[in-house]
Scaffold this active site. Structure first.
Site, mmCIF file in Angstrom:
data_model
loop_
_atom_site.group_PDB
_atom_site.id
_atom_site.type_symbol
_atom_site.label_atom_id
_atom_site.label_comp_id
_atom_site.label_asym_id
_atom_site.label_seq_id
_atom_site.Cartn_x
_atom_site.Cartn_y
_atom_site.Cartn_z
ATOM 1 N N GLU A 1 -6.252 -4.667 0.481
ATOM 2 C CA GLU A 1 -6.478 -5.035 1.870
ATOM 3 C C GLU A 1 -7.946 -4.751 2.176
ATOM 4 O O GLU A 1 -8.711 -4.397 1.301
ATOM 5 C CB GLU A 1 -5.518 -4.267 2.776
ATOM 6 N N CYS B 1 -2.393 9.309 3.010
ATOM 7 C CA CYS B 1 -2.146 8.856 1.637
ATOM 8 C C CYS B 1 -3.339 9.146 0.734
ATOM 9 O O CYS B 1 -3.194 9.222 -0.480
ATOM 10 C CB CYS B 1 -1.836 7.371 1.625
ATOM 11 N N GLU C 1 0.885 -1.179 0.000
ATOM 12 C CA GLU C 1 0.000 0.000 0.000
ATOM 13 C C GLU C 1 0.913 1.216 0.000
ATOM 14 O O GLU C 1 1.569 1.507 1.001
ATOM 15 C CB GLU C 1 -0.880 0.005 1.253
HETATM 16 P P1 NAP Z 1 8.375 4.891 4.447
HETATM 17 O O1 NAP Z 1 9.534 5.765 4.663
HETATM 18 O O2 NAP Z 1 8.285 4.100 3.194
HETATM 19 O O3 NAP Z 1 8.309 3.946 5.726
HETATM 20 C C1 NAP Z 1 7.258 3.020 5.928
HETATM 21 C C2 NAP Z 1 7.758 1.921 6.834
HETATM 22 O O4 NAP Z 1 8.769 1.179 6.148
HETATM 23 C C3 NAP Z 1 8.412 2.438 8.117
HETATM 24 O O5 NAP Z 1 8.140 1.551 9.173
HETATM 25 C C4 NAP Z 1 9.883 2.402 7.737
HETATM 26 O O6 NAP Z 1 10.711 2.354 8.857
HETATM 27 C C5 NAP Z 1 9.940 1.125 6.940
HETATM 28 N N1 NAP Z 1 11.099 0.982 6.058
HETATM 29 C C6 NAP Z 1 11.929 1.935 5.576
HETATM 30 N N2 NAP Z 1 12.878 1.380 4.775
HETATM 31 C C7 NAP Z 1 12.638 0.047 4.756
HETATM 32 C C8 NAP Z 1 13.251 -1.070 4.119
HETATM 33 N N3 NAP Z 1 14.317 -0.948 3.319
HETATM 34 N N4 NAP Z 1 12.741 -2.297 4.330
HETATM 35 C C9 NAP Z 1 11.651 -2.470 5.091
HETATM 36 N N5 NAP Z 1 11.029 -1.454 5.740
HETATM 37 C C10 NAP Z 1 11.504 -0.209 5.565
HETATM 38 O O7 NAP Z 1 6.999 5.694 4.514
HETATM 39 P P2 NAP Z 1 6.605 6.795 5.565
HETATM 40 O O8 NAP Z 1 7.376 8.038 5.241
HETATM 41 O O9 NAP Z 1 6.657 6.212 6.929
HETATM 42 O O10 NAP Z 1 5.066 7.015 5.224
HETATM 43 C C11 NAP Z 1 4.613 7.905 4.275
HETATM 44 C C12 NAP Z 1 4.269 7.185 2.985
HETATM 45 O O11 NAP Z 1 3.327 6.152 3.246
HETATM 46 C C13 NAP Z 1 3.589 8.084 1.981
HETATM 47 O O12 NAP Z 1 4.141 7.832 0.721
HETATM 48 C C14 NAP Z 1 2.138 7.671 2.031
HETATM 49 O O13 NAP Z 1 1.410 7.906 0.860
HETATM 50 C C15 NAP Z 1 2.287 6.211 2.289
HETATM 51 N N6 NAP Z 1 1.059 5.671 2.841
HETATM 52 C C16 NAP Z 1 0.299 4.849 2.058
HETATM 53 C C17 NAP Z 1 -0.901 4.361 2.545
HETATM 54 C C18 NAP Z 1 -1.776 3.448 1.714
HETATM 55 O O14 NAP Z 1 -2.675 2.834 2.267
HETATM 56 N N7 NAP Z 1 -1.545 3.347 0.416
HETATM 57 C C19 NAP Z 1 -1.310 4.694 3.836
HETATM 58 C C20 NAP Z 1 -0.502 5.542 4.595
HETATM 59 C C21 NAP Z 1 0.696 6.021 4.094
HETATM 60 P P3 NAP Z 1 11.352 3.733 9.430
HETATM 61 O O15 NAP Z 1 10.216 4.660 9.690
HETATM 62 O O16 NAP Z 1 11.987 3.262 10.649
HETATM 63 O O17 NAP Z 1 12.271 4.226 8.360
#
Ligand code: NAP
Length: 497
Positions: free
Chosen positions: A478, A300, A266
Protein backbone atom coordinates in the site's frame (compact mmCIF):
# COMPACT_ATOMS: atom_id res chain seq x y z
CA UNK A 1 -19.31 20.14 13.72
CA UNK A 2 -22.51 20.41 15.77
CA UNK A 3 -23.61 19.52 19.25
CA UNK A 4 -24.27 15.78 18.68
CA UNK A 5 -20.60 15.32 17.87
CA UNK A 6 -19.49 17.05 21.04
CA UNK A 7 -21.93 14.95 22.99
CA UNK A 8 -20.47 11.72 21.73
CA UNK A 9 -16.91 12.36 22.63
CA UNK A 10 -17.26 13.83 26.06
CA UNK A 11 -15.55 11.66 28.60
CA UNK A 12 -17.61 10.37 31.44
CA UNK A 13 -20.41 9.26 29.16
CA UNK A 14 -20.77 6.24 31.40
CA UNK A 15 -22.42 8.63 33.85
CA UNK A 16 -25.23 9.08 31.37
CA UNK A 17 -27.90 6.46 31.99
CA UNK A 18 -28.15 5.12 28.43
CA UNK A 19 -25.12 3.87 26.55
CA UNK A 20 -24.83 6.02 23.41
CA UNK A 21 -25.62 4.31 20.13
CA UNK A 22 -23.20 4.60 17.20
CA UNK A 23 -24.86 4.15 13.81
CA UNK A 24 -24.09 2.66 10.42
CA UNK A 25 -23.44 5.12 7.58
CA UNK A 26 -25.27 3.81 4.55
CA UNK A 27 -26.38 5.76 1.49
CA UNK A 28 -25.36 9.06 3.07
CA UNK A 29 -27.46 8.52 6.20
CA UNK A 30 -26.89 7.31 9.73
CA UNK A 31 -28.97 4.18 10.30
CA UNK A 32 -29.73 1.74 13.08
CA UNK A 33 -29.04 -1.93 12.28
CA UNK A 34 -31.91 -3.61 10.44
CA UNK A 35 -31.89 -6.47 12.96
CA UNK A 36 -32.31 -4.01 15.85
CA UNK A 37 -29.41 -5.79 17.63
CA UNK A 38 -26.51 -3.98 19.28
CA UNK A 39 -23.06 -4.81 20.64
CA UNK A 40 -21.54 -3.23 23.73
CA UNK A 41 -18.46 -1.07 23.33
CA UNK A 42 -16.11 -0.92 26.32
CA UNK A 43 -13.73 1.86 27.33
CA UNK A 44 -10.43 0.04 28.00
CA UNK A 45 -9.28 2.52 30.65
CA UNK A 46 -12.36 1.91 32.83
CA UNK A 47 -13.66 -1.48 31.76
CA UNK A 48 -17.13 0.09 31.44
CA UNK A 49 -19.59 -0.04 28.57
CA UNK A 50 -19.90 3.47 27.20
CA UNK A 51 -21.56 2.99 23.82
CA UNK A 52 -23.24 0.43 21.62
CA UNK A 53 -22.64 -0.34 17.97
CA UNK A 54 -24.84 -2.03 15.37
CA UNK A 55 -24.56 -5.81 15.31
CA UNK A 56 -24.98 -5.58 11.55
CA UNK A 57 -26.02 -8.52 9.42
CA UNK A 58 -26.04 -9.45 5.73
CA UNK A 59 -29.17 -7.27 5.29
CA UNK A 60 -27.27 -4.12 6.34
CA UNK A 61 -24.44 -5.15 4.07
CA UNK A 62 -26.87 -5.60 1.18
CA UNK A 63 -28.25 -2.09 1.78
CA UNK A 64 -24.68 -0.76 1.73
CA UNK A 65 -23.99 -2.70 -1.47
CA UNK A 66 -27.05 -1.27 -3.18
CA UNK A 67 -26.03 2.25 -2.17
CA UNK A 68 -22.40 1.74 -3.24
CA UNK A 69 -23.42 0.18 -6.58
CA UNK A 70 -25.86 3.00 -7.32
CA UNK A 71 -23.29 5.67 -6.45
CA UNK A 72 -20.44 4.07 -8.43
CA UNK A 73 -21.10 5.25 -12.01
CA UNK A 74 -21.39 8.91 -11.04
CA UNK A 75 -18.42 8.85 -8.63
CA UNK A 76 -16.21 7.03 -11.14
CA UNK A 77 -17.18 9.62 -13.76
CA UNK A 78 -16.62 12.59 -11.43
CA UNK A 79 -13.52 14.49 -12.44
CA UNK A 80 -10.53 13.77 -10.25
CA UNK A 81 -10.32 17.46 -9.35
CA UNK A 82 -13.83 17.37 -7.91
CA UNK A 83 -13.23 14.12 -6.00
CA UNK A 84 -10.11 15.76 -4.67
CA UNK A 85 -11.98 18.90 -3.55
CA UNK A 86 -14.53 16.88 -1.57
CA UNK A 87 -11.83 14.75 0.05
CA UNK A 88 -9.82 17.82 1.01
CA UNK A 89 -12.90 19.20 2.75
CA UNK A 90 -13.04 15.99 4.80
CA UNK A 91 -9.32 16.33 5.64
CA UNK A 92 -9.86 19.92 6.77
CA UNK A 93 -12.77 18.87 8.97
CA UNK A 94 -10.55 16.25 10.62
CA UNK A 95 -7.99 18.97 11.33
CA UNK A 96 -10.62 21.35 12.68
CA UNK A 97 -11.89 18.64 15.04
CA UNK A 98 -8.48 17.26 15.97
CA UNK A 99 -8.86 17.63 19.72
CA UNK A 100 -12.28 16.00 19.85
CA UNK A 101 -11.24 13.16 17.60
CA UNK A 102 -8.08 12.61 19.65
CA UNK A 103 -10.12 12.36 22.83
CA UNK A 104 -12.54 9.96 21.17
CA UNK A 105 -9.70 7.74 19.92
CA UNK A 106 -8.11 7.71 23.35
CA UNK A 107 -11.37 6.80 25.04
CA UNK A 108 -12.21 4.07 22.55
CA UNK A 109 -8.77 2.48 22.31
CA UNK A 110 -7.06 3.26 25.64
CA UNK A 111 -4.14 5.08 24.02
CA UNK A 112 -2.72 8.25 25.62
CA UNK A 113 -4.61 11.23 24.25
CA UNK A 114 -1.27 12.96 23.61
CA UNK A 115 -0.33 10.20 21.17
CA UNK A 116 -3.66 10.48 19.34
CA UNK A 117 -3.12 14.26 19.10
CA UNK A 118 0.29 14.02 17.48
CA UNK A 119 -0.01 10.76 15.57
CA UNK A 120 -3.40 9.15 14.91
CA UNK A 121 -5.55 12.13 14.03
CA UNK A 122 -3.01 14.27 12.12
CA UNK A 123 -2.09 11.16 10.15
CA UNK A 124 -5.76 10.47 9.34
CA UNK A 125 -6.05 13.98 7.86
CA UNK A 126 -2.75 13.49 6.01
CA UNK A 127 -3.93 10.17 4.53
CA UNK A 128 -6.99 11.85 3.03
CA UNK A 129 -5.18 14.93 1.72
CA UNK A 130 -2.26 12.87 0.39
CA UNK A 131 -4.46 10.70 -1.84
CA UNK A 132 -6.78 13.60 -2.67
CA UNK A 133 -3.82 15.38 -4.21
CA UNK A 134 -1.90 12.32 -5.46
CA UNK A 135 -4.78 11.49 -7.79
CA UNK A 136 -4.25 14.86 -9.51
CA UNK A 137 -0.70 13.85 -10.40
CA UNK A 138 -1.24 10.25 -11.44
CA UNK A 139 0.06 9.45 -14.88
CA UNK A 140 0.03 6.28 -16.93
CA UNK A 141 2.44 4.67 -19.34
CA UNK A 142 2.62 4.72 -23.13
CA UNK A 143 4.64 2.32 -25.28
CA UNK A 144 5.45 3.47 -28.78
CA UNK A 145 6.55 0.84 -31.29
CA UNK A 146 7.83 2.92 -34.21
CA UNK A 147 5.84 2.40 -37.38
CA UNK A 148 3.67 -0.34 -35.85
CA UNK A 149 1.64 0.58 -32.79
CA UNK A 150 1.03 2.95 -29.95
CA UNK A 151 -0.03 1.46 -26.62
CA UNK A 152 -1.31 3.38 -23.69
CA UNK A 153 -2.49 2.23 -20.27
CA UNK A 154 -5.82 3.24 -18.85
CA UNK A 155 -6.07 3.09 -15.05
CA UNK A 156 -9.75 2.68 -14.22
CA UNK A 157 -11.52 2.30 -10.88
CA UNK A 158 -12.54 -1.24 -9.98
CA UNK A 159 -16.11 -0.77 -8.69
CA UNK A 160 -17.33 -1.42 -5.17
CA UNK A 161 -14.42 -2.30 -2.89
CA UNK A 162 -14.22 -3.50 0.73
CA UNK A 163 -11.90 -2.01 3.37
CA UNK A 164 -11.44 -3.82 6.70
CA UNK A 165 -9.34 -2.21 9.42
CA UNK A 166 -8.08 -3.14 12.91
CA UNK A 167 -8.32 -1.58 16.37
CA UNK A 168 -4.76 -0.51 17.09
CA UNK A 169 -4.65 2.70 15.00
CA UNK A 170 -8.36 3.02 14.29
CA UNK A 171 -8.89 6.22 12.27
CA UNK A 172 -5.28 6.22 11.00
CA UNK A 173 -5.62 2.83 9.30
CA UNK A 174 -9.28 3.27 8.34
CA UNK A 175 -8.42 6.39 6.32
CA UNK A 176 -5.22 4.81 4.97
CA UNK A 177 -7.44 2.37 3.07
CA UNK A 178 -10.49 4.34 2.11
CA UNK A 179 -8.57 7.43 0.91
CA UNK A 180 -6.85 5.80 -2.09
CA UNK A 181 -9.98 3.77 -2.85
CA UNK A 182 -12.16 6.87 -3.03
CA UNK A 183 -9.54 9.02 -4.77
CA UNK A 184 -9.24 6.42 -7.54
CA UNK A 185 -13.00 6.57 -8.18
CA UNK A 186 -14.24 3.45 -6.40
CA UNK A 187 -17.14 3.36 -4.01
CA UNK A 188 -16.42 1.76 -0.67
CA UNK A 189 -17.97 -0.43 1.99
CA UNK A 190 -15.80 -0.20 5.08
CA UNK A 191 -15.81 -2.23 8.28
CA UNK A 192 -13.91 -0.80 11.24
CA UNK A 193 -13.00 -3.04 14.16
CA UNK A 194 -15.93 -3.64 16.49
CA UNK A 195 -13.52 -2.95 19.37
CA UNK A 196 -12.81 0.65 18.25
CA UNK A 197 -15.75 1.95 16.20
CA UNK A 198 -16.05 5.48 17.58
CA UNK A 199 -13.84 7.56 15.27
CA UNK A 200 -15.16 5.77 12.17
CA UNK A 201 -18.65 6.77 13.29
CA UNK A 202 -17.52 10.36 13.85
CA UNK A 203 -15.84 10.25 10.46
CA UNK A 204 -19.17 9.40 8.85
CA UNK A 205 -20.57 12.62 10.32
CA UNK A 206 -17.64 14.53 8.78
CA UNK A 207 -18.34 12.96 5.38
CA UNK A 208 -21.94 14.16 5.56
CA UNK A 209 -20.79 17.63 6.54
CA UNK A 210 -18.23 17.69 3.70
CA UNK A 211 -20.89 16.83 1.12
CA UNK A 212 -19.57 13.41 0.10
CA UNK A 213 -22.29 12.10 -2.26
CA UNK A 214 -24.58 9.45 -0.77
CA UNK A 215 -23.40 5.88 -1.18
CA UNK A 216 -19.80 6.71 -2.12
CA UNK A 217 -18.61 5.59 1.32
CA UNK A 218 -20.64 3.23 3.48
CA UNK A 219 -19.51 2.23 6.98
CA UNK A 220 -21.04 -0.94 8.40
CA UNK A 221 -20.27 -1.73 12.03
CA UNK A 222 -20.38 -5.16 13.60
CA UNK A 223 -18.56 -8.39 14.23
CA UNK A 224 -15.64 -9.45 12.05
CA UNK A 225 -16.74 -13.04 11.68
CA UNK A 226 -20.20 -11.88 10.62
CA UNK A 227 -20.12 -8.56 8.75
CA UNK A 228 -16.44 -8.73 7.75
CA UNK A 229 -16.97 -12.24 6.43
CA UNK A 230 -20.16 -11.21 4.58
CA UNK A 231 -18.27 -8.31 3.00
CA UNK A 232 -15.44 -10.58 1.86
CA UNK A 233 -17.92 -13.12 0.48
CA UNK A 234 -20.16 -10.67 -1.36
CA UNK A 235 -19.87 -11.43 -5.09
CA UNK A 236 -20.14 -7.76 -6.05
CA UNK A 237 -17.16 -6.68 -3.91
CA UNK A 238 -14.32 -6.58 -6.44
CA UNK A 239 -11.38 -6.02 -4.10
CA UNK A 240 -10.60 -6.32 -0.40
CA UNK A 241 -8.00 -4.24 1.37
CA UNK A 242 -7.44 -5.74 4.81
CA UNK A 243 -5.23 -4.79 7.74
CA UNK A 244 -5.26 -7.05 10.76
CA UNK A 245 -3.92 -10.29 12.16
CA UNK A 246 -2.31 -13.03 10.08
CA UNK A 247 -4.90 -15.62 11.15
CA UNK A 248 -7.76 -13.40 9.92
CA UNK A 249 -5.79 -12.66 6.74
CA UNK A 250 -5.70 -16.40 6.02
CA UNK A 251 -9.49 -16.66 6.39
CA UNK A 252 -10.01 -13.66 4.10
CA UNK A 253 -7.59 -15.00 1.50
CA UNK A 254 -9.28 -18.42 1.57
CA UNK A 255 -12.66 -16.77 1.00
CA UNK A 256 -11.68 -14.17 -1.60
CA UNK A 257 -9.08 -16.00 -3.70
CA UNK A 258 -11.46 -18.55 -5.30
CA UNK A 259 -13.69 -15.60 -6.25
CA UNK A 260 -10.67 -13.96 -7.99
CA UNK A 261 -10.95 -10.76 -5.99
CA UNK A 262 -8.03 -8.39 -5.80
CA UNK A 263 -6.49 -8.67 -2.34
CA UNK A 264 -4.20 -6.48 -0.30
CA UNK A 265 -3.26 -8.02 3.05
CA UNK A 266 -1.35 -6.05 5.69
CA UNK A 267 -0.79 -8.51 8.53
CA UNK A 268 1.16 -9.10 11.72
CA UNK A 269 4.81 -8.62 12.54
CA UNK A 270 7.56 -9.79 14.88
CA UNK A 271 9.97 -7.05 14.05
CA UNK A 272 13.70 -7.10 14.88
CA UNK A 273 15.41 -4.02 16.30
CA UNK A 274 19.13 -4.67 15.70
CA UNK A 275 21.57 -2.62 17.75
CA UNK A 276 25.29 -2.40 17.00
CA UNK A 277 27.88 -1.07 19.46
CA UNK A 278 28.81 1.82 17.14
CA UNK A 279 25.35 3.40 17.11
CA UNK A 280 24.39 6.84 18.43
CA UNK A 281 23.53 5.53 21.91
CA UNK A 282 21.20 8.31 23.08
CA UNK A 283 19.27 8.45 19.84
CA UNK A 284 18.97 4.65 19.81
CA UNK A 285 17.74 4.53 23.43
CA UNK A 286 15.15 7.28 22.95
CA UNK A 287 13.81 5.69 19.79
CA UNK A 288 13.91 2.14 21.15
CA UNK A 289 11.69 3.22 24.04
CA UNK A 290 9.14 4.40 21.46
CA UNK A 291 9.53 1.46 19.08
CA UNK A 292 9.01 -0.93 22.01
CA UNK A 293 6.15 0.70 23.89
CA UNK A 294 4.37 3.35 21.79
CA UNK A 295 0.64 2.68 21.81
CA UNK A 296 1.28 0.05 24.54
CA UNK A 297 3.33 -1.92 21.97
CA UNK A 298 0.21 -2.35 19.85
CA UNK A 299 1.67 -1.16 16.55
CA UNK A 300 2.34 -3.75 13.86
CA UNK A 301 5.72 -2.04 13.30
CA UNK A 302 6.92 -2.15 16.93
CA UNK A 303 10.36 -3.67 17.36
CA UNK A 304 9.39 -6.43 19.76
CA UNK A 305 12.68 -8.36 19.45
CA UNK A 306 15.69 -6.27 20.48
CA UNK A 307 18.81 -7.90 19.10
CA UNK A 308 21.96 -6.39 20.65
CA UNK A 309 25.68 -6.80 19.87
CA UNK A 310 27.20 -8.73 22.75
CA UNK A 311 29.88 -6.14 23.57
CA UNK A 312 27.17 -3.64 24.62
CA UNK A 313 24.55 -6.13 25.82
CA UNK A 314 24.93 -5.47 29.56
CA UNK A 315 25.18 -1.71 29.03
CA UNK A 316 22.03 -1.77 26.93
CA UNK A 317 20.07 -3.72 29.54
CA UNK A 318 21.06 -1.30 32.30
CA UNK A 319 20.36 1.89 30.34
CA UNK A 320 17.19 0.63 28.68
CA UNK A 321 15.60 -0.76 31.82
CA UNK A 322 16.37 2.48 33.69
CA UNK A 323 14.42 4.41 31.04
CA UNK A 324 11.55 1.95 30.91
CA UNK A 325 11.09 2.40 34.66
CA UNK A 326 10.58 6.13 34.09
CA UNK A 327 7.55 5.62 31.80
CA UNK A 328 4.33 6.94 33.32
CA UNK A 329 1.40 4.52 33.21
CA UNK A 330 -2.13 5.71 33.83
CA UNK A 331 -5.38 7.35 32.75
CA UNK A 332 -4.96 7.91 29.00
CA UNK A 333 -6.85 11.21 29.20
CA UNK A 334 -3.90 12.55 31.20
CA UNK A 335 -0.25 13.19 30.38
CA UNK A 336 1.02 9.59 30.42
CA UNK A 337 3.32 7.47 28.27
CA UNK A 338 1.44 4.19 28.64
CA UNK A 339 -2.36 3.91 28.57
CA UNK A 340 -4.58 0.85 28.68
CA UNK A 341 -4.32 -2.12 26.32
CA UNK A 342 -7.35 -2.47 24.14
CA UNK A 343 -9.46 -5.13 25.88
CA UNK A 344 -9.58 -7.59 28.73
CA UNK A 345 -9.06 -10.67 26.50
CA UNK A 346 -6.09 -8.97 24.87
CA UNK A 347 -4.64 -8.08 28.28
CA UNK A 348 -5.00 -11.70 29.39
CA UNK A 349 -3.35 -12.94 26.21
CA UNK A 350 -0.34 -10.68 26.88
CA UNK A 351 -0.17 -11.77 30.53
CA UNK A 352 -0.26 -15.38 29.29
CA UNK A 353 2.90 -14.77 27.24
CA UNK A 354 4.64 -13.21 30.26
CA UNK A 355 3.68 -16.23 32.38
CA UNK A 356 4.98 -18.53 29.66
CA UNK A 357 8.31 -16.63 29.74
CA UNK A 358 8.50 -17.14 33.52
CA UNK A 359 7.83 -20.84 33.13
CA UNK A 360 10.66 -21.07 30.60
CA UNK A 361 13.06 -19.59 33.15
CA UNK A 362 13.37 -16.14 31.57
CA UNK A 363 14.42 -13.09 33.59
CA UNK A 364 11.81 -10.33 33.69
CA UNK A 365 14.14 -7.33 33.87
CA UNK A 366 11.27 -4.94 34.55
CA UNK A 367 7.47 -5.06 34.45
CA UNK A 368 5.50 -8.26 34.02
CA UNK A 369 2.34 -7.32 35.90
CA UNK A 370 -1.08 -5.73 35.62
CA UNK A 371 -1.23 -2.21 37.08
CA UNK A 372 -4.02 -0.89 39.29
CA UNK A 373 -4.65 2.76 38.40
CA UNK A 374 -6.67 4.40 41.18
CA UNK A 375 -9.87 6.40 40.63
CA UNK A 376 -12.03 6.17 37.53
CA UNK A 377 -9.56 3.73 35.92
CA UNK A 378 -9.57 1.20 38.77
CA UNK A 379 -10.92 -1.56 36.50
CA UNK A 380 -8.93 -0.61 33.40
CA UNK A 381 -6.63 -2.88 31.42
CA UNK A 382 -3.20 -1.52 32.32
CA UNK A 383 0.06 -3.44 32.01
CA UNK A 384 3.59 -2.56 33.01
CA UNK A 385 6.04 -2.16 30.13
CA UNK A 386 7.95 -5.42 30.27
CA UNK A 387 11.49 -6.35 29.26
CA UNK A 388 12.44 -10.02 29.10
CA UNK A 389 15.91 -11.54 28.87
CA UNK A 390 17.21 -15.07 28.62
CA UNK A 391 14.93 -16.65 26.01
CA UNK A 392 16.10 -18.54 22.92
CA UNK A 393 15.38 -17.07 19.48
CA UNK A 394 13.07 -19.98 18.67
CA UNK A 395 10.78 -19.83 21.71
CA UNK A 396 7.15 -18.76 21.44
CA UNK A 397 7.79 -15.24 22.74
CA UNK A 398 10.35 -14.68 19.99
CA UNK A 399 8.31 -16.30 17.24
CA UNK A 400 4.71 -15.20 17.86
CA UNK A 401 3.26 -11.72 17.76
CA UNK A 402 2.39 -10.63 21.31
CA UNK A 403 1.18 -7.15 20.30
CA UNK A 404 1.55 -5.59 23.71
CA UNK A 405 4.07 -3.73 25.90
CA UNK A 406 6.48 -6.66 25.98
CA UNK A 407 9.94 -6.87 24.40
CA UNK A 408 12.62 -9.53 24.53
CA UNK A 409 16.38 -8.96 24.35
CA UNK A 410 18.75 -11.31 22.52
CA UNK A 411 22.55 -11.03 22.12
CA UNK A 412 24.49 -11.59 18.87
CA UNK A 413 28.19 -11.81 18.01
CA UNK A 414 28.36 -11.46 14.22
CA UNK A 415 26.43 -9.77 11.43
CA UNK A 416 25.46 -13.21 10.10
CA UNK A 417 24.08 -14.24 13.48
CA UNK A 418 22.10 -11.00 13.75
CA UNK A 419 20.61 -11.62 10.30
CA UNK A 420 19.77 -15.24 11.15
CA UNK A 421 17.92 -14.20 14.30
CA UNK A 422 16.20 -11.27 12.56
CA UNK A 423 15.02 -13.40 9.63
CA UNK A 424 14.20 -16.46 11.74
CA UNK A 425 10.45 -15.95 12.18
CA UNK A 426 7.44 -16.49 9.91
CA UNK A 427 6.99 -12.70 9.73
CA UNK A 428 8.70 -9.99 7.68
CA UNK A 429 7.11 -6.59 8.15
CA UNK A 430 9.67 -4.08 9.43
CA UNK A 431 13.24 -4.12 10.72
CA UNK A 432 15.30 -1.42 12.41
CA UNK A 433 19.09 -1.18 12.31
CA UNK A 434 21.25 0.95 14.58
CA UNK A 435 24.78 1.49 13.31
CA UNK A 436 27.04 4.30 12.09
CA UNK A 437 28.61 1.94 9.55
CA UNK A 438 26.81 2.82 6.34
CA UNK A 439 28.30 -0.04 4.34
CA UNK A 440 27.06 -2.53 6.91
CA UNK A 441 23.64 -0.85 6.91
CA UNK A 442 23.29 -1.13 3.11
CA UNK A 443 24.49 -4.74 3.11
CA UNK A 444 22.13 -5.79 5.88
CA UNK A 445 19.16 -3.86 4.45
CA UNK A 446 19.50 -5.98 1.32
CA UNK A 447 19.53 -9.23 3.30
CA UNK A 448 16.74 -8.59 5.78
CA UNK A 449 13.49 -10.45 4.96
CA UNK A 450 11.36 -7.43 5.52
CA UNK A 451 9.06 -5.03 3.67
CA UNK A 452 10.57 -2.02 5.44
CA UNK A 453 14.04 -1.37 6.85
CA UNK A 454 14.61 1.68 9.02
CA UNK A 455 18.24 2.69 9.57
CA UNK A 456 18.86 4.78 12.71
CA UNK A 457 15.17 5.63 12.99
CA UNK A 458 11.76 4.05 13.44
CA UNK A 459 8.28 4.82 12.12
CA UNK A 460 9.55 7.61 9.93
CA UNK A 461 6.91 7.52 7.23
CA UNK A 462 6.78 9.15 3.82
CA UNK A 463 3.36 8.39 2.36
CA UNK A 464 4.82 8.07 -1.13
CA UNK A 465 6.80 4.93 -0.20
CA UNK A 466 5.61 1.33 -0.63
CA UNK A 467 4.29 -0.13 2.62
CA UNK A 468 3.76 -3.81 3.39
CA UNK A 469 5.33 -7.04 4.48
CA UNK A 470 6.80 -10.30 3.21
CA UNK A 471 6.22 -13.89 4.37
CA UNK A 472 3.25 -14.04 6.77
CA UNK A 473 3.23 -10.26 7.22
CA UNK A 474 1.22 -9.73 4.10
CA UNK A 475 0.65 -9.75 0.39
CA UNK A 476 0.92 -6.64 -1.75
CA UNK A 477 1.94 -3.08 -1.00
CA UNK A 478 0.00 0.00 0.00
CA UNK A 479 1.13 3.64 0.08
CA UNK A 480 1.67 6.12 -2.73
CA UNK A 481 1.25 4.80 -6.27
CA UNK A 482 1.10 1.24 -4.96
CA UNK A 483 -2.25 1.97 -3.31
CA UNK A 484 -3.61 3.80 -6.35
CA UNK A 485 -2.48 0.87 -8.51
CA UNK A 486 -4.22 -1.59 -6.21
CA UNK A 487 -7.48 0.32 -6.37
CA UNK A 488 -7.45 0.57 -10.19
CA UNK A 489 -7.39 -1.90 -13.07
CA UNK A 490 -4.78 -1.36 -15.76
CA UNK A 491 -6.12 -1.66 -19.31
CA UNK A 492 -3.81 -1.69 -22.30
CA UNK A 493 -5.16 0.10 -25.39
CA UNK A 494 -3.24 -0.72 -28.58
CA UNK A 495 -3.61 1.43 -31.71
CA UNK A 496 -2.17 0.18 -34.99
CA UNK A 497 -0.23 2.90 -36.75
P1 NAP B 1 -8.05 -8.87 13.50
O1 NAP B 1 -8.65 -9.56 14.65
O2 NAP B 1 -7.49 -9.68 12.39
O3 NAP B 1 -9.17 -7.87 12.97
C1 NAP B 1 -8.92 -6.96 11.92
C2 NAP B 1 -10.24 -6.61 11.27
O4 NAP B 1 -10.77 -7.77 10.63
C3 NAP B 1 -11.31 -6.16 12.28
O5 NAP B 1 -12.12 -5.18 11.69
C4 NAP B 1 -12.08 -7.45 12.48
O6 NAP B 1 -13.37 -7.22 12.96
C5 NAP B 1 -12.09 -8.01 11.09
N1 NAP B 1 -12.37 -9.45 10.98
C6 NAP B 1 -12.27 -10.41 11.93
N2 NAP B 1 -12.61 -11.62 11.41
C7 NAP B 1 -12.93 -11.41 10.11
C8 NAP B 1 -13.35 -12.25 9.04
N3 NAP B 1 -13.52 -13.57 9.18
N4 NAP B 1 -13.59 -11.69 7.84
C9 NAP B 1 -13.40 -10.38 7.63
N5 NAP B 1 -13.02 -9.52 8.61
C10 NAP B 1 -12.77 -10.03 9.83
O7 NAP B 1 -6.86 -7.90 13.93
P2 NAP B 1 -6.86 -6.92 15.16
O8 NAP B 1 -6.71 -7.74 16.41
O9 NAP B 1 -7.97 -5.95 15.02
O10 NAP B 1 -5.51 -6.11 14.90
C11 NAP B 1 -4.28 -6.51 15.35
C12 NAP B 1 -3.49 -7.17 14.23
O11 NAP B 1 -3.40 -6.28 13.12
C13 NAP B 1 -2.06 -7.45 14.62
O12 NAP B 1 -1.73 -8.73 14.16
C14 NAP B 1 -1.26 -6.39 13.90
O13 NAP B 1 0.07 -6.74 13.61
C15 NAP B 1 -2.06 -6.25 12.65
N6 NAP B 1 -1.78 -4.98 12.02
C16 NAP B 1 -1.07 -4.98 10.85
C17 NAP B 1 -0.74 -3.78 10.25
C18 NAP B 1 0.04 -3.73 8.95
O14 NAP B 1 0.07 -2.68 8.33
N7 NAP B 1 0.67 -4.82 8.55
C19 NAP B 1 -1.16 -2.58 10.83
C20 NAP B 1 -1.88 -2.63 12.02
C21 NAP B 1 -2.20 -3.84 12.61
P3 NAP B 1 -13.66 -7.31 14.55
O15 NAP B 1 -12.71 -6.38 15.22
O16 NAP B 1 -15.04 -6.86 14.62
O17 NAP B 1 -13.42 -8.74 14.93
Amino acid sequence: MGAPFLFWVLRGMADIALPMKLLNYINGQLNEPLSGKWLNNIEPATGLVYSQIPDSTAEDLQAAMEAASAAYPAWAATEAAERSRIMLRIAHLIEENLELLAQAESQDNGKPVGLARVMDIPRAAANISFFATAILHQNTETHYNQGHSLNYTLRQPIGVVGCISPWNLPLYLFTWKIAPALAAGNTVIAKPSEITPLTAFLFSQLCIEAGLPAGVLNIVHGRGGQIGQALTEHPKVKAISFTGGTATGKVIAATAAPMFKKLSLELGGKNPNIIFADCDWEDMLNTTIRSSFANQGQICLCGSRIIVERSVYERFKTDFVARVKQLRIGDPSEDVNIGAVVSEPHMNKILGYIESARQQGAQILTGGNRVQVPGRCANGYFLEPTVIDGLGADCNLNQEEIFGPVVTIIAFDTVEEALDIANGTPYGLAATLWTQNLTRAHQMAEKLDSGIVWVNCWLVRDLRTPFGGVKQSGVGREGGWEALKFFTEAKNVCIKL
